[in-house]
Design a protein around this motif. Sequence first.
Motif, PDB file in Angstrom:
ATOM      1  N   SER A 210      59.141  -1.717 -34.769  1.00  0.00           N
ATOM      2  CA  SER A 210      60.015  -2.998 -33.899  1.00  0.00           C
ATOM      3  C   SER A 210      59.873  -3.200 -33.232  1.00  0.00           C
ATOM      4  CB  SER A 210      61.213  -3.300 -33.913  1.00  0.00           C
ATOM      5  OG  SER A 210      61.594  -4.755 -33.619  1.00  0.00           O
ATOM      6  N   GLY A 211      59.340  -4.762 -32.173  1.00  0.00           N
ATOM      7  CA  GLY A 211      58.847  -4.722 -30.775  1.00  0.00           C
ATOM      8  C   GLY A 211      57.264  -5.118 -30.125  1.00  0.00           C
ATOM      9  N   GLY A 212      56.829  -5.344 -29.445  1.00  0.00           N
ATOM     10  CA  GLY A 212      55.780  -5.816 -29.396  1.00  0.00           C
ATOM     11  C   GLY A 212      54.348  -5.309 -29.618  1.00  0.00           C
ATOM     12  N   ASP A 213      54.451  -3.718 -29.346  1.00  0.00           N
ATOM     13  CA  ASP A 213      53.601  -2.328 -29.401  1.00  0.00           C
ATOM     14  C   ASP A 213      53.914  -1.660 -30.774  1.00  0.00           C
ATOM     15  OD1 ASP A 213      52.257  -2.642 -27.077  1.00  0.00           O
ATOM     16  OD2 ASP A 213      53.912  -2.004 -25.805  1.00  0.00           O
ATOM     17  N   ALA A 214      54.805  -1.931 -31.442  1.00  0.00           N
ATOM     18  CA  ALA A 214      54.438  -1.836 -33.291  1.00  0.00           C
ATOM     19  C   ALA A 214      53.420  -1.685 -33.957  1.00  0.00           C
ATOM     20  CB  ALA A 214      55.587  -2.606 -33.331  1.00  0.00           C
ATOM     21  N   GLU A 215      52.227  -2.142 -33.864  1.00  0.00           N
ATOM     22  CA  GLU A 215      50.872  -2.165 -34.012  1.00  0.00           C
ATOM     23  C   GLU A 215      50.000  -1.495 -33.248  1.00  0.00           C
ATOM     24  OE1 GLU A 215      52.580  -5.189 -34.003  1.00  0.00           O
ATOM     25  OE2 GLU A 215      52.689  -6.125 -35.680  1.00  0.00           O
ATOM     26  N   ILE A 216      50.219  -0.973 -32.589  1.00  0.00           N
ATOM     27  CA  ILE A 216      49.797   0.012 -31.232  1.00  0.00           C
ATOM     28  C   ILE A 216      50.284   1.383 -31.905  1.00  0.00           C
ATOM     29  CG2 ILE A 216      48.955   1.181 -29.361  1.00  0.00           C
ATOM     30  CD1 ILE A 216      49.359  -2.197 -27.920  1.00  0.00           C
ATOM     31  N   ILE A 217      51.575   1.295 -32.163  1.00  0.00           N
ATOM     32  CA  ILE A 217      51.416   2.762 -32.738  1.00  0.00           C
ATOM     33  C   ILE A 217      51.085   3.037 -34.207  1.00  0.00           C
ATOM     34  CG2 ILE A 217      54.086   4.369 -32.891  1.00  0.00           C
ATOM     35  CD1 ILE A 217      52.774   3.658 -30.336  1.00  0.00           C
ATOM     36  N   TYR A 218      51.819   1.753 -35.210  1.00  0.00           N
ATOM     37  CA  TYR A 218      51.441   2.314 -36.594  1.00  0.00           C
ATOM     38  C   TYR A 218      49.685   2.558 -36.504  1.00  0.00           C
ATOM     39  CZ  TYR A 218      50.729   1.136 -40.987  1.00  0.00           C
ATOM     40  OH  TYR A 218      50.574   1.329 -42.538  1.00  0.00           O
ATOM     41  N   GLU A 219      48.873   2.105 -35.637  1.00  0.00           N
ATOM     42  CA  GLU A 219      47.382   2.463 -35.940  1.00  0.00           C
ATOM     43  C   GLU A 219      47.051   3.911 -35.785  1.00  0.00           C
ATOM     44  OE1 GLU A 219      43.783   0.758 -33.532  1.00  0.00           O
ATOM     45  OE2 GLU A 219      45.389  -0.346 -33.306  1.00  0.00           O
TER      46      GLU A 219
END
Length: 246
Positions: A210-219
């Motif tokens: 969750s949160g604004g940087d979720a996609e960065i970590i998922y990537e």
Amino acid sequence: MFLLIDIGNTKTKWMLRDDKSIYKQDIFFTEDIDQDHFEFDEKIKKILISNVAGFEKEAILKIKLKKFSCPIEFIKPHKTYKYLLNDYQDATKLGTDRWLSALSVSHDIKKAAVVASLGTAVTIDYVSYDHKNNQHTFEGGVILPGLHLTKNTLSNDTADLKNGEGVFQMPPINTANAIESGFILSVLGNIKSFFEIASNQSKDVVIILSGGDAEIIYEHMGESLRKYVSIKKDLVLEGLFVLAKS
């Protein structure tokens, strides 16, 4: 109609909804909380608020919301609530956002979960699940500086590590990439550690980002972890909705 508000350190999210549908939602910078963000004519039954940005923001918002003439509740963590047990050393000291995220998970997911909220601060928490008793337990977690806080701290408190836009790189060959990569690897390492703890105790574990940087970590997550991941951007608001319906 419920007005749900999540006051974060950097941004504030809100949602206007009833039991079935979301009618309006928006986001603004928390430093602008004294402006008029809630301009609608719908009759509000109750306002529920999560606040991690301090008493001053709470006091300002109370004044702005008086016009709705309805109950306003600033949520505090419970030791027990329905099927969620809060096992923090002092249950009242757990961050409201972390508790509400766990509450949302306990309401929607009948599995153990690693819950990572990636904003100004990063929290990575373990929520266990007892199938026999249908009982989730907030077991604990870690708090780290978020990506932008990490960059700003290094820029402000060191002579040579100035804030710049980096990308993930292994191995990093410039300072901006070294900072970006260091943050991502730190978060991934913590998620992996908690996933291993959860997996040792349960056969069925999910990872919630969750949160604004979720996609960065998922990537940058390996497939061995990525297959367990769900991204839920409004986990705190979902937790507030669980309370609103009760």
